[in-house]
Write a protein that holds these residues in place. Structure first.
Motif, PDB file in Angstrom:
ATOM      1  N   LEU B 135       0.811  -1.223   0.000  1.00  0.00           N
ATOM      2  CA  LEU B 135       0.000   0.000   0.000  1.00  0.00           C
ATOM      3  C   LEU B 135       0.845   1.274   0.000  1.00  0.00           C
ATOM      4  CD1 LEU B 135      -2.710  -1.082   2.641  1.00  0.00           C
ATOM      5  CD2 LEU B 135      -3.084  -0.708   0.190  1.00  0.00           C
ATOM      6  N   ALA B 136       2.042   1.180   0.511  1.00  0.00           N
ATOM      7  CA  ALA B 136       2.836   2.374   0.826  1.00  0.00           C
ATOM      8  C   ALA B 136       3.052   3.289  -0.368  1.00  0.00           C
ATOM      9  CB  ALA B 136       4.200   1.952   1.404  1.00  0.00           C
ATOM     10  N   ALA B 137       3.420   2.686  -1.493  1.00  0.00           N
ATOM     11  CA  ALA B 137       3.714   3.517  -2.660  1.00  0.00           C
ATOM     12  C   ALA B 137       2.478   4.260  -3.115  1.00  0.00           C
ATOM     13  CB  ALA B 137       4.277   2.633  -3.780  1.00  0.00           C
ATOM     14  N   ARG B 138       1.328   3.577  -3.136  1.00  0.00           N
ATOM     15  CA  ARG B 138       0.107   4.245  -3.579  1.00  0.00           C
ATOM     16  C   ARG B 138      -0.335   5.298  -2.571  1.00  0.00           C
ATOM     17  NH1 ARG B 138      -4.680   1.111  -4.217  1.00  0.00           N
ATOM     18  NH2 ARG B 138      -3.744  -0.759  -3.236  1.00  0.00           N
ATOM     19  N   ALA B 139      -0.171   4.928  -1.322  1.00  0.00           N
ATOM     20  CA  ALA B 139      -0.541   5.897  -0.275  1.00  0.00           C
ATOM     21  C   ALA B 139       0.282   7.172  -0.430  1.00  0.00           C
ATOM     22  CB  ALA B 139      -0.299   5.302   1.105  1.00  0.00           C
ATOM     23  N   ALA B 140       1.536   6.993  -0.739  1.00  0.00           N
ATOM     24  CA  ALA B 140       2.399   8.177  -0.892  1.00  0.00           C
ATOM     25  C   ALA B 140       1.917   9.019  -2.048  1.00  0.00           C
ATOM     26  CB  ALA B 140       3.855   7.734  -1.109  1.00  0.00           C
ATOM     27  N   ARG B 141       1.545   8.368  -3.122  1.00  0.00           N
ATOM     28  CA  ARG B 141       1.060   9.142  -4.275  1.00  0.00           C
ATOM     29  C   ARG B 141      -0.230   9.874  -3.953  1.00  0.00           C
ATOM     30  NH1 ARG B 141       3.115   4.901  -7.193  1.00  0.00           N
ATOM     31  NH2 ARG B 141       1.160   3.709  -7.251  1.00  0.00           N
ATOM     32  N   ALA B 142      -1.087   9.260  -3.145  1.00  0.00           N
ATOM     33  CA  ALA B 142      -2.376   9.879  -2.825  1.00  0.00           C
ATOM     34  C   ALA B 142      -2.290  10.802  -1.614  1.00  0.00           C
ATOM     35  CB  ALA B 142      -3.414   8.788  -2.573  1.00  0.00           C
ATOM     36  N   SER B 143      -1.070  11.052  -1.136  1.00  0.00           N
ATOM     37  CA  SER B 143      -0.868  11.901   0.049  1.00  0.00           C
ATOM     38  C   SER B 143      -1.697  11.424   1.247  1.00  0.00           C
ATOM     39  CB  SER B 143      -1.228  13.363  -0.265  1.00  0.00           C
ATOM     40  OG  SER B 143      -0.282  13.932  -1.112  1.00  0.00           O
ATOM     41  N   VAL B 144      -1.650  10.124   1.455  1.00  0.00           N
ATOM     42  CA  VAL B 144      -2.329   9.569   2.624  1.00  0.00           C
ATOM     43  C   VAL B 144      -1.303   9.394   3.743  1.00  0.00           C
ATOM     44  CG1 VAL B 144      -3.543   7.541   3.526  1.00  0.00           C
ATOM     45  CG2 VAL B 144      -4.069   8.413   1.240  1.00  0.00           C
ATOM     46  N   LEU B 145      -1.696   9.927   4.911  1.00  0.00           N
ATOM     47  CA  LEU B 145      -0.797   9.804   6.063  1.00  0.00           C
ATOM     48  C   LEU B 145      -0.905   8.384   6.602  1.00  0.00           C
ATOM     49  CD1 LEU B 145       1.053  11.048   8.296  1.00  0.00           C
ATOM     50  CD2 LEU B 145      -1.074  11.530   9.548  1.00  0.00           C
ATOM     51  N   VAL B 169       3.274   5.139  25.522  1.00  0.00           N
ATOM     52  CA  VAL B 169       3.105   5.133  24.070  1.00  0.00           C
ATOM     53  C   VAL B 169       3.954   6.265  23.499  1.00  0.00           C
ATOM     54  CG1 VAL B 169       1.468   5.347  22.185  1.00  0.00           C
ATOM     55  CG2 VAL B 169       0.777   4.217  24.299  1.00  0.00           C
ATOM     56  N   ARG B 170       4.801   5.902  22.545  1.00  0.00           N
ATOM     57  CA  ARG B 170       5.634   6.913  21.880  1.00  0.00           C
ATOM     58  C   ARG B 170       5.440   6.740  20.379  1.00  0.00           C
ATOM     59  NH1 ARG B 170       6.182  10.333  24.911  1.00  0.00           N
ATOM     60  NH2 ARG B 170       8.048  11.195  23.962  1.00  0.00           N
ATOM     61  N   PHE B 171       6.103   7.576  19.609  1.00  0.00           N
ATOM     62  CA  PHE B 171       5.988   7.400  18.157  1.00  0.00           C
ATOM     63  C   PHE B 171       7.275   7.823  17.496  1.00  0.00           C
ATOM     64  CE2 PHE B 171       4.548  11.648  19.062  1.00  0.00           C
ATOM     65  CZ  PHE B 171       5.145  12.432  18.093  1.00  0.00           C
ATOM     66  N   GLU B 172       7.496   7.234  16.313  1.00  0.00           N
ATOM     67  CA  GLU B 172       8.660   7.629  15.533  1.00  0.00           C
ATOM     68  C   GLU B 172       8.176   8.098  14.174  1.00  0.00           C
ATOM     69  OE1 GLU B 172      11.165   4.229  15.168  1.00  0.00           O
ATOM     70  OE2 GLU B 172       9.568   2.927  14.499  1.00  0.00           O
ATOM     71  N   VAL B 173       8.995   8.933  13.546  1.00  0.00           N
ATOM     72  CA  VAL B 173       8.562   9.619  12.329  1.00  0.00           C
ATOM     73  C   VAL B 173       9.594   9.385  11.235  1.00  0.00           C
ATOM     74  CG1 VAL B 173       8.058  11.866  11.299  1.00  0.00           C
ATOM     75  CG2 VAL B 173       7.378  11.402  13.652  1.00  0.00           C
ATOM     76  N   SER B 174       9.108   9.179   9.999  1.00  0.00           N
ATOM     77  CA  SER B 174      10.020   9.129   8.863  1.00  0.00           C
ATOM     78  C   SER B 174       9.774  10.341   7.999  1.00  0.00           C
ATOM     79  CB  SER B 174       9.774   7.849   8.036  1.00  0.00           C
ATOM     80  OG  SER B 174      10.414   7.984   6.785  1.00  0.00           O
ATOM     81  N   LEU B 175      10.717  11.227   8.021  1.00  0.00           N
ATOM     82  CA  LEU B 175      10.565  12.442   7.232  1.00  0.00           C
ATOM     83  C   LEU B 175      10.615  12.110   5.743  1.00  0.00           C
ATOM     84  CD1 LEU B 175      12.639  15.143   9.108  1.00  0.00           C
ATOM     85  CD2 LEU B 175      10.162  14.975   8.881  1.00  0.00           C
ATOM     86  N   GLU B 176      11.351  11.076   5.418  1.00  0.00           N
ATOM     87  CA  GLU B 176      11.474  10.659   4.026  1.00  0.00           C
ATOM     88  C   GLU B 176      10.110  10.263   3.476  1.00  0.00           C
ATOM     89  OE1 GLU B 176      13.990   7.299   3.591  1.00  0.00           O
ATOM     90  OE2 GLU B 176      14.053   7.407   1.413  1.00  0.00           O
ATOM     91  N   ALA B 177       9.416   9.404   4.248  1.00  0.00           N
ATOM     92  CA  ALA B 177       8.094   8.968   3.817  1.00  0.00           C
ATOM     93  C   ALA B 177       7.143  10.156   3.731  1.00  0.00           C
ATOM     94  CB  ALA B 177       7.552   7.925   4.799  1.00  0.00           C
ATOM     95  N   ALA B 178       7.255  11.086   4.694  1.00  0.00           N
ATOM     96  CA  ALA B 178       6.388  12.261   4.692  1.00  0.00           C
ATOM     97  C   ALA B 178       6.623  13.085   3.440  1.00  0.00           C
ATOM     98  CB  ALA B 178       6.670  13.116   5.929  1.00  0.00           C
ATOM     99  N   THR B 179       7.866  13.264   3.099  1.00  0.00           N
ATOM    100  CA  THR B 179       8.193  14.045   1.915  1.00  0.00           C
ATOM    101  C   THR B 179       7.652  13.360   0.671  1.00  0.00           C
ATOM    102  OG1 THR B 179      10.214  14.683   3.041  1.00  0.00           O
ATOM    103  CG2 THR B 179      10.086  15.175   0.687  1.00  0.00           C
ATOM    104  N   ARG B 180       7.820  12.073   0.670  1.00  0.00           N
ATOM    105  CA  ARG B 180       7.344  11.315  -0.479  1.00  0.00           C
ATOM    106  C   ARG B 180       5.830  11.484  -0.617  1.00  0.00           C
ATOM    107  NH1 ARG B 180      10.396   6.776   0.581  1.00  0.00           N
ATOM    108  NH2 ARG B 180       8.663   5.836   1.719  1.00  0.00           N
TER     109      ARG B 180
END
Lengths: 503, 199
Positions: B135-145, B169-180
């Motif tokens: 799903l990830a690639a399509r989600a990135a194209r559709a700007s889905v968080l 509960v903590r969270f980690e972030v991928s700026l790369e994925a966000a940019t994509r």
């Protein structure tokens, strides 16, 4: 003594100072109150801004329940040492994160969502600001900061103090410069008033420089001075006239006393003078009684009696004339006559005595006709008196000169002899009654004593003067008679010279 | 003007007591209505699932979507939940009556086939972890968080991955994925992230 100058100036100064201090004091109080309130607000606002910044930065930490991140945020406050403590509370009052040793919120403060606000605890201020994200209240951040209102107010008050002092100095300087306009005219009045008191000089006046109330005062003061001056002057002049009158009275009394004394003296001399010829007369009578047959002796006695009688008659006549003159009863029968006529008439009268004493008589008269407006008989009497005197007071065989001269306005007749003269100290008194040059000589010569007095009176009646001169005892005498001259054209017909009225 | 809080002790005590009384009363009423307690309001040890649901909702405020991600200005924010029914339930409760940027929030339970249809956020639970890679690639194209909740999800193309550290509960972030995905993550979010994977 404290001068009025200082008094009015210092009073004005005091007014200015009190007014200035009062005004500045009110301003200072208002400023301090305003400043303390404004400062409190400004500080609270500034800290609240910081609290909101911290709060906003810490919002994600609250959202994602990350007290560590919040603590790190709060710890950033350490760069500002004034922040003593900081804390973030959740809306339910639960502590989420804190910074500093102490509790940021005050002991009595609500931790559960108190909103924005602040509280002051002594030297610290606690500001709390709500943390909002979107529509959700996430918590409250508390910041505890040093609150230096005291120091601030101290600074403020010291500045105000400086301003106050500067204002006072300025006010004093300004009032010193401006009060001149008010005090100067008053001081001028005071100054003149003092001078008037000291010098008693009511002629002083105050210069009027303003038209205000002081100007009115100056006018009134000047008017009063003028009035006082007038009254003082009147008083003074009446005093002076009183003094003068009393002086005059004293002098008059003195003169009266002197006159009285002179009269006594005169009476004594007169008695003596009248008595003197009586002895020779009695002796002659005795001789006639005893040796009436002896023609030669009787003749001599008779001649002596005649001489003595003539002397007495002359004396009494002179006295009568003097008396007439002094009582104002002698009237001059004036007419314009040539001077030469009068002089000759006098010489005729005196001639027997001059010849008897073998004197040489020199006569010098002006060639032109010189007229005088006189009583010819009386003036001839004056000259004959002077000639008789000259003959009497000159040793037999002396020289007598009669010199007449005239200028435009005045006629001068000088009768000079080379006889016994007059001592310098006697010159001034020869014209006084019974002032004899030499009593011993008088006895021998049959002195007059009244003749010169009469001569002076008569000359003065004619508007002339008589003067006696002598270079000293034994050096001859000179009598100068000066009379006003009349124009020759106005001369009336000469009248015959009366003779024999005297001598 | 700021209001100065009165610190007069007696008055303060009175106010405090009455406030406490009010608060207690309110709590009782709220408890009686059994309304879900808002996040972080001190409810007794909330479950990890409810915290995660709250996190998902909270992420919305810190993420910026490109304009074309929404059909219209008032289109709802749609959160697709894949393989996490318990969380979907919690999340529905969290977002009830809440809006984000004036948008209504909608929670949809989705399956893998239609996971990206009309959603703006896709939550991938641990049960559906295997589906993420596809799903990830399509989600990135559709700007889905893409928010995930399993280990190493960032490697699979997730933008935000939830994790539990020290029972929190903590969270980690991928700026790369966000940019994509053309998504902009707020730096404030990154500030509290447990880990940020930079490109």
């Amino acid at each position: 003594m404290r001068g009025p100058t200082q008094s009015i100036r210092s009073k004005l100064m005091l007014v200015v100072l009190v007014t200035t201090v009062a005004a500045l004091g009110i301003v200072a109080v208002a400023l301090v109150i305003y400043e303390s309130r404004a400062y409190e607000q400004a500080v609270a606002r500034s800290i609240l801004t910081q609290a909101q910044i911290v709060g906003r930065a810490s919002a994600p930490a609250l959202v994602f329940d990350d007290p560590k991140a919040a603590r790190e945020n709060l710890a950033l406050l350490r760069v500002q040492p004034r922040f003593q403590a900081a804390a973030i509370y959740r809306p339910n009052g639960q502590l989420f994160a804190s910074y500093g040793q102490r509790d940021a919120a005050g002991p009595g403060m609500s931790r559960s969502d108190p909103g924005d606000g602040y509280a002051i605890e002594g030297n610290e201020i606690v500001v709390h600001g709500r943390i909002v994200e979107g529509n959700d209240v996430l918590g409250t951040v508390f910041l505890r900061s040093a609150y230096a209102l005291d120091a601030r107010l101290r600074d403020y008050l010291s500045i105000l103090g400086l301003v106050l002092v500067a204002s006072l100095v300025l006010a004093l300087l300004l009032s010193a410069a401006l009060q001149r306009a008010i005090t100067q005219p008053i001081l001028a009045v005071a100054n003149v008033a003092r001078q008037v008191m000291q010098r008693r000089d009511f002629s002083l006046r105050v210069a009027k420089t303003t038209d205000d109330e002081v100007g009115v005062l100056v006018d009134a003061f000047n008017a009063m001075l003028a009035e006082v001056g007038r009254r003082a002057e009147a008083l003074e002049s009446s005093n002076a006239s009183l003094m003068r009158e009393s002086g005059e009275r004293r002098e008059a009394e003195e003169a009266l006393r002197e006159a009285d004394r002179r009269k006594d003296e005169f009476l004594a001399i007169l008695a003596h003078e009248l008595r003197n010829p009586l002895a020779p007369l009695r002796n002659a009578l005795e001789i006639l009684k005893r040796r009436g047959s002896d023609t030669a002796v009787a003749n001599e006695a008779r001649q002596m009696m005649e001489r003595q009688l003539r002397q007495m008659v002359r004396l009494v006549d002179d006295l009568l004339d003097v008396s007439r003159i002094t009582t104002g009863k002698l009237a001059l029968k004036r007419e314009v006559v040539p001077l030469a006529e009068v002089v000759r008439s006098a010489i005729d009268t005196a001639r027997p005595l001059i010849d008897a004493r073998a004197h040489t008589l020199g006569i010098t008269l002006p060639l032109e006709r010189v007229d005088v407006d006189v009583d010819a008989t009386r003036l001839a009497q004056v000259f004959s008196n002077l000639l008789n005197n000259a003959a009497n007071y000159t040793e037999p065989g002396g020289r007598i000169d009669v010199i007449g001269s005239a200028d435009e306005h005045q006629v001068t007749v000088t009768i000079r002899d080379n006889g016994i003269g007059i001592a310098p100290e006697m010159i001034a008194t020869v014209f006084r009654m019974f002032a004899q040059a030499d009593a011993s000589l008088e006895r021998v010569q049959g002195g007059l004593g009244v003749g010169l007095t009469l001569a002076r009176h008569l000359v003065e009646l004619h508007g002339g003067t008589i003067e006696a001169k002598s270079e000293g005892s034994g050096r001859g005498s000179e009598f100068v008679v000066r009379l006003p001259r009349v124009a020759s054209g106005a001369a009336s017909a000469p009248k015959p010279v009366a003779s024999g009225s005297a001598l | 003007m700021l209001t100065r809080t009165s610190t007069q002790p007696a008055l303060r005590r009175v106010v405090e007591v009455s406030l406490l009384a009010c608060l207690t009363a309110c709590m009782l009423v709220i408890g009686a209505w059994s309304t879900p307690a808002p996040l972080g309001d001190g409810g007794a040890s909330p479950s990890a699932t409810s915290v995660k649901a709250a996190f998902v909702y909270r992420f919305l405020a810190f993420v910026e979507w490109p304009e074309q991600a929404f059909a219209s200005a008032d289109a709802p924010m749609v959160i697709g939940v894949l393989g996490a029914d318990a969380l979907a339930h919690e999340l529905e409760e969290v977002v009830a009556n809440r809006r984000i940027d004036e948008r209504a929030i909608e929670v949809r339970r989705v399956d893998v086939a239609h996971a990206l249809d009309g959603v703006n956020v896709l939550y991938v639970g641990e049960q559906a972890s295997s589906a993420l890679t596809g799903l990830a690639a399509r989600a990135a194209r559709a700007s889905v968080l893409v928010v995930s909740d399993f280990a190493d999800a960032l490697d699979e193309g997730s933008v935000i991955n939830l994790l539990v550290v020290d029972n929190r509960v903590r969270f980690e972030v991928s700026l790369e994925a966000a940019t994509r995905s053309a998504l902009r993550l707020s730096s404030r979010l990154l500030g509290v992230a447990y880990r940020v994977r930079a490109p």
